[in-house]
Every structure is written in C-alpha cells, then in structure tokens.
Motif scaffolding. Structure first.
Motif: not given
Lengths: 351, 351, 351
Positions: B209-211, B213-214, B216, B285, B287, B289, B318
């Motif tokens: 998984a990867m969260t 960011e603004e 990014e 924010g 995440t 999957y 999430g």
C-alpha cells in the motif's frame, strides 16, 4: 498458491546461499538531479561535468550514496521484507564510479546466521555486490538485519557470525585510476580546507539543518525502488509501534552527508563505509543536524594529490549539534542521535 | 476581451469536431526517474536499458501510463476544464513505445454528445490520439466527461452516443514488432509467474500500500501538464464540495499499477485500456491498496513467447484488499473502492 | 579555527570586490522535468524540442527562470547567508539560452555599499554574471540585500549607491540570433494572442492558482543549491519571527510565471528582469494567484517576427486576482501581494 512475494523469513536463509536480486536499474542524470533536489548536495565532483573532467573523469559521476541506495534497495524484497531491524553495516567498498547510462544490479551472499535467544527472530549477515552493465563492482558491502522466523519453533541453523573488519583497511580502498586531484579548484569546490588541514580527533559541527517531509522521504525511497512498507503505509503504521511512517535510514545518511558539505566540502568522494548504526528512527517533521569527527588520517601510497580521512558523522534530530551530542548522561546514547556512520572519504592534498 | 482560456462548455462542442491540443512535450529519462520516484514502479522493462535490450528494444521505453498521462494532460484545457466528472474510458490501444527524446502531441475528435436531462450539463465523448514526432500513434483512446453548459437554456445537439467496445479485441492489440520475450529473465524481473501460470477468474491481493501526499500528487499532475484546478487550489477547494484538493484519478491508476507488481511483476507492458471508472475521489492522506482479477487469458496468434491477460484492477482506500472489496452489502459499490480499471497486459509465456 | 562557512557580514564586503562563487552546476533535461513538476510550466518553447527546432534553436532550452535560480543560488553562501532581507533586483539581462549539458558558474562584483542608520546592518549591491562552460553570459543581473554587520560598532565604508536603470533598455535586450518566430504555431503553443494583440496599460487576471507545499519549495530550493537556512530548518524557524519556514522568493516568481501562461501563453522567452520586490513572505499552505499589467510595448529593430512586452506580474496569496490587488485602502501595498515583478518578454508578431 499466492502469487505475491511474502519475503524470506529467517529459516529461509542458509549459509553460503547466493541471491541474485531483481529489478536492474538504469540511472541517468535525472537521478542525480532528483538527488540534488532531495538533499541539496553541493559536492563539486558530482555537481559539474566540467569539474569532473578537470579531475580526470569523463563526466560527473552520480553521488556515491545514490549508488549505495540503489544497490541496497534491490536487496530489500529478498533480505529485509520481514526484518525487525537493520542492525549494521561493514566492509563497504566503493569501486567503479557510476555514470549516467549505467545499469546496476545486485547479488548477495549469506555470510552469517544466528538465531536470537527468544527463538522468534534471527540475525542474517549478507555481503551484497552491486555491479554495472560491464560487470564492474560499484559497491561491495556487508549488512546484517534481524529477521522474523516464519514459525518460532522451527529448527535453527548452526550459528555463524562472520569476521568483520572494524574498518576497511587502507590497502583495500579503491581510488579510480583516472582520478587526479592535482588541479582541484578549491574556489569552485566552495571550501578552503584540504586533507592536510584536518587532524585525527578533530570535531566539526556542520551548523546547517534540514527538516524532513513525508513526500520527500517517500519520493527518495521509491526512487531507490526500496519497497520496505514501513516507509509508505500510514494506514498500517497508525496501528504500529510509532503510529507513523518511519523514514528510510539511508535518507538520513544522505541528509547528514549533504549537511557535512559545510566543513567537509572537499571530501568529494566516498571510498568506504566502515560501519554504521541507525540508532533511533526518524520521522517526517524531524529536523536533522549533523557533526563529524575525524577518526583517522591516511596518506595514500604513491599519491601526493589526495589523501583519505576516516570520519564518523552523527545525525542529530531536533537540536543543534554544536555540543557534539553523542553519549547521554547515563553513558548510553544521547536519544537525539539517529545515525552514527563510520566512513572514509577522499580529499585533495596540498602535495 | 479576456485573454485567458475559460475552456469549452457543452454547447461549444460539435460532432466530428477535431481539436488539435496544445503544448507538445518532449520526454526524457528524467520523466521516467520522476515516475519511479512518484510510484516506486519496478517493472524491469521500463527500469533497465539492458533488460529492454534483452527483449529486443533499443533501450528502456517510458512507462506506458506515463505516456497515457501526458497524452491525457494535453486534452484537459480543451475538453475537461469545465467538466463535472470524468465518466469513463474505452478502446484505449497503446501503439509505438515512447522513448526518451520523443515529443508527444495529442489530437482529439468529438465522437459523441448527449445533453443530460437537467439541461445544465452534457456528456462529451472524445477519441484522443497521442503521437510522437514521427507521427506514429503511441496511444489512441476514448474518454467521456460530463461538461457544464455555459447557458442552461441553450439548444442541445442531436444526441449521439458512440458505439464503444466492451474491451479492445485481441486482433486490435499492438505488440511492438521487435519485442520478443524468449529471453525473458524471470529472476531479474523479480517475479516467477508467466502468462501460463494465470487463470481467468483468479484474484490477486497485491498486499502492499501507499499513502498519498499533497506534494506528490501535485508534482505528478504538473509533470503531466494537466491543468485541472481541483488538484492545485486549496483556497478554492476549501469552499467546495470536499473542502480539499482532489487527487488526479490518473495518479491513483499509476499507484495501483505500481502496487500490482507484487503478484503481476512480469506484466511489463500495457497493451490496452478497455474501460475504467474513478468510482470515488482520493485525497492526500489516503492509503491506497489494490487487488486484481484475471478477466480473460489470450494466446497471441503466431507467438509462443508472450501472451496477454485482460485484468481488472481495483484500488481501495483505507483498508487492505485481502477480501477483494468490490460490491457493498446493498449490492452497490463498496465505498472504499476508488478505481475499477479494465486493461490488457503482456507477459512472457513458457513457450 | 572553524571549518564551516559563516558567510560574509557587511564589513566583509568592499566596493569593486569580485567574488567567484562555488559549485559549478551541470544542468540536464532532468532539471527541466523537475521544473515542470514543480510549477506545471506549459510554455511550448521549453516544453518541446520539436517546437524549439521550428523556431530555429537546436533543441528546447531550459526555462529562463530555472537558469536564474541556479545562477542566483550560487551567490547565496557568499552574499546573503547573513541577509536580513532581499531588497530588489535590477538590470537583469538574459543572454545565451541554457541547454541540457551546460554547466553554469556565477561571479559577482560588489557595486554598492551603504550602512543603514541603525549601525547594525548595511545594504550590499552586487552585479552577478552567470556563464556557461563556453564562457558565454547566460544571465547578468543586479540585486541588493540588507546584510547584518558582524559587529554593530565596526566602521562603515564610504556609502556608494550604484546608478541602476528603471528597466533594461530596448537596445540592451539580447534576442538569440537564431531564434525566429516566423513559423510560430499558435495552436501548438496553446494561446491565440500575439504581440500585436496586447496594449500598454492592459491588465490580465491569470485566473488559475497553486497551493504551495513544504516538500515542493524545499525540493525546488535544493535543486537550485540555494542554501539559505530559513527555507529548510523548521526547528530553528519555530523560534523565529514567523514560526515557520519561509518559501524562497524565487519559487513564487516561478509559480507566478507558470500561472501567467493563462493569458500570456505565447510569451515564451524572458529577455530581462527590470526590477522586483518580494513584498511579503509566502509559506506552505498559501495559495498563489497572479495578475499582470502590460507596462510597455516595443517593436524590435529590424524584426517583424517578434516583439517585446514589458510586464509587471503580481503574485497574490489567499485571494483571487480578478480585481487586480495592488494598493491597499491606505495607499500602501495590499498585504495579499507577495511579489511585484517587472520583466520583459518576447512574443511572436503578426508580421
């Protein structure tokens, strides 16, 4: 059967096992530009093709630590996907410089195994060799990690801890043959101090500092194709030990190295990583300061243009490093110290 | 008269209209390095020049989705500046591989128009063709968007909804003629499973998984020169429906594709985008999957080195995707699903 | 003695002093890709090699402001490490275009000094010349900064304020000799308005906006190797005047320039920076809007393919620029204005 990689557990490793890691990676000037954007590195050799040519190289090589991170990143899916902790580095020798256009691959050998007394984890020692498309070694180093067992009760291998040097010996350092510092331009490099000006025991506060952002360490860690999930998954991290993502330790190494320009600006080339410990985790929002100590000072046989320094650089979070934080009052580690790296660098010599 | 582009409204489009989009874009290895830093992609074909050469290409091509985003980005100022929603994709065929040095441009044709019953918006169907400096098609695809009318009362065109295929047919797929998977090195690619090992109906949880960011998603969306303001303007978004910036849907596509490496690591080449829906917005924010389902398995006429899989990949925010979230209890969509993408990939075959 | 650079204080400068700055920097297409990712710039000349060739250049040059930031960045360790404020710019002339592969260095001359009446600071005027590896000037400009004195009581030099032009005169502008706009493709460039379509006094609201993130301005500022610590050290900033990191003023210049595409899309080349003031600091989280005013309109002697416009672009934070915020009710500056830049651009002419 599942098609996803669940990584190796302690009982999957055997002494002498050779692992050829996946995902060859071609590097370009873009990786160096991103590296500059991520750390603000200012060492002239990697910043300028013209400067590199004045020292005998065909063009600016990529940063040595960029090569380190890429070589390291390849090992993660096989070695440390189930790691509890990255315990140490040793015997790291930088070989052929890495240039834009080079493609790196990594092969590791398991050189040590020792189950921990709790029976739930074991330490795995691997020697990893990163090489370019010509088969030249660009980096050879040892690291050891604490890895979970798949089944706590599984039988343990005969313990074997490899004999590791305290530091890479002078005779094992590799200075690229064409590299010559006779025409080293101190003004362009941005620092007045040569090898001759440093003394063993000297301490340098690097003064500057850098605050880490989530996007930055994620961009860096992905650039290195390092897949360790603790760096990327906030949803899972929220339920974990720290409640947040952990910054890849190598990101802190690169920050400390970039900060060390202020005081070590002519230490343009890494020759060895002798040892190192990530003594505490770093998180987004942390501000990293750094200081260094000169451990040893070595003339290089047959060369009067350059000399080597063995350094210890400590990264410190949340407070300036002017009082050289190291030991705490109780004799343990100052909890603000997040990195203690022992490495060897090349500098120009007065000749 | 205003010199700024206010975009096209529904009544500005006419059936058969051809729009030559602005801002040709030269791509380089830098775009691929940024793409790697943004998503952590590890598919060997795009990661390594050497690996690409071993499969018959002159060097590593850029990621197919990077080409998609650039071709898509060009259409935004003309097609979707006044869009309410991006409704779907169809008939997307990847053509010539995109290499560093190529310059991409996009031309679109309006192939369908239908006013919505509220009289305030209408759906616009465009077929967009991205081509390189040699005039070769690199991507041809259809998307449809819901676009605001400038004046709710304005007369509506005769409705025309184009006939779109459920998926790109086997005979319409384009496999680059020089691409040959006979020497495909599974070890270097990092995944053991070939085309032969997958079955229609099979489901794969990609685990990782990867969260987001603004910084990014903003960096990514600007890299693609996509100007849709909902991704960039927090000041305006604060007063809007969500109170925050919306992540470009293509960013989530690329995240899901990168995550799919774990389970589909040898699916190194996209051949088609058959369809897709951004079923819910994503925000910084979140995440992400992902899981995938094999929809169809196709041998390729005259080739025993490679085969195609038609996949459906869902991105989920999430929560882990181990239970393959898809439908909700009421038969509707699980609200955690943010992307449902139907596409076709190329894998090596046991031969 | 300390090995770290503590920067120059006011009493360290002398009139006529020449400072050769450190860290030559080789630029590549990667720097342009990062620049695109940071600002979303869409000017066709810098975006496309093919477009650049259609105008007579060998390939796409790097963005003029990217060159500006790199040339500027080199001066920071010597000129403004102890600066209290960056007071102004003047007489900035862009010379040879910068291409991927070029290496830039900067040399500055102190052309003015004046102690402030408080005896604690003084203003330093420097003329900085950035040049490429062939010795060609790529940018020549003047800036002045307020610098701290090391010792408040130290003797002051004879005050000298240089005579600076209100704006770079028409005859001092440098248009690259091979650049020819006769074949300028307005459609590909993405804007219909030529030089002929603008009038002095005209005002343009650029409509679009961009919110700044910490990771973005840090990445940008490090890319330029600008070491000013106020941009990077949150730990120290927390105890400072604003309690947070300040965004590098040049980052806002580049944002405003990128936003100005909407209304000035054919102004593909900067010729001069006539003056400029960072009228208020910007911080992460700020949303930047922009508007421009045409100050002067100049035909170019002997050329009917191109003309120049002298523009004033204002960046505004936290509110749209549709009412052209400039003066406040009390006659002072509207506090939302963060940048007031006076510069000259080149556009195609109807001929």
């Amino acid at each position: 059967m599942s098609k996803t990689n669940s990584g190796n557990f302690f009982e999957d490793f055997s002494l002498g096992q050779v692992i050829r890691h996946a995902t060859p990676r071609s590097l370009s000037a873009a990786d160096q530009a991103l590296y500059t954007a991520l750390y603000g590195s200012r060492f002239a050799l990697q910043s300028s093709d013209e400067f590199a040519r004045s020292l005998g190289l065909p063009r600016a090589p990529l940063d040595d630590l960029l090569a380190f991170h890429v070589v390291f990143g390849k090992t993660v899916p096989d070695i440390s996907l189930n790691a509890v902790a990255n315990l140490g580095y040793a015997a790291g020798v930088f070989g052929a410089p890495v240039y834009p256009g080079d493609t790196l691959t990594t092969v590791s050998e398991v050189i040590g195994l020792k189950e921990n007394s709790n029976g739930k984890t074991g330490n795995v020692y691997v020697r990893s060799r990163g090489s370019n498309q010509k088969g030249e070694t660009v980096l050879d180093y040892v690291r050891w990690v604490m890895v979970r067992k798949r089944e706590p009760g599984a039988p343990a291998p005969v313990p074997h801890i490899p004999d590791l040097p305290e530091r890479v010996a002078l005779e094992d350092l590799i200075v690229p043959s064409s590299l010559n510092f006779s025409n080293f331009d101190l003004g362009l490099a941005g620092a007045p101090h040569r090898w001759d000006d440093y003394e063993a025991g000297e301490r340098i506060d690097h003064v500057d500092a850098m605050t880490i952002e989530e996007a930055e360490h994620q961009l860096a860690t992905r650039l290195y194709q390092n897949t360790a999930k603790v760096h990327f998954n906030l949803h899972e991290a929220k339920g974990g030990r720290f409640g947040k993502r952990i910054v890849y330790g190598g990101h802190v190494i690169s920050l400390a190295r970039a900060l060390s320009f202020n005081g070590l600006g002519n230490a343009v080339k890494l020759l060895a990583i002798n040892g190192g410990a990530h003594t505490a985790p770093s998180f987004a929002g942390d501000t990293i300061y750094a200081w260094s100590e000169v451990l040893e000072k070595w003339a290089l046989p047959g060369r009067d243009d350059a000399g080597a320094l063995r350094l210890r650089t400590l990264a410190v979070k949340g407070k300036p490093a002017g009082d050289f934080p190291d030991k705490a009052a109780d004799g343990g580690r100052d909890p603000a110290v997040v990195l203690d790296l022992d490495y060897t660098v090349l500098l120009p010599r007065a000749g």
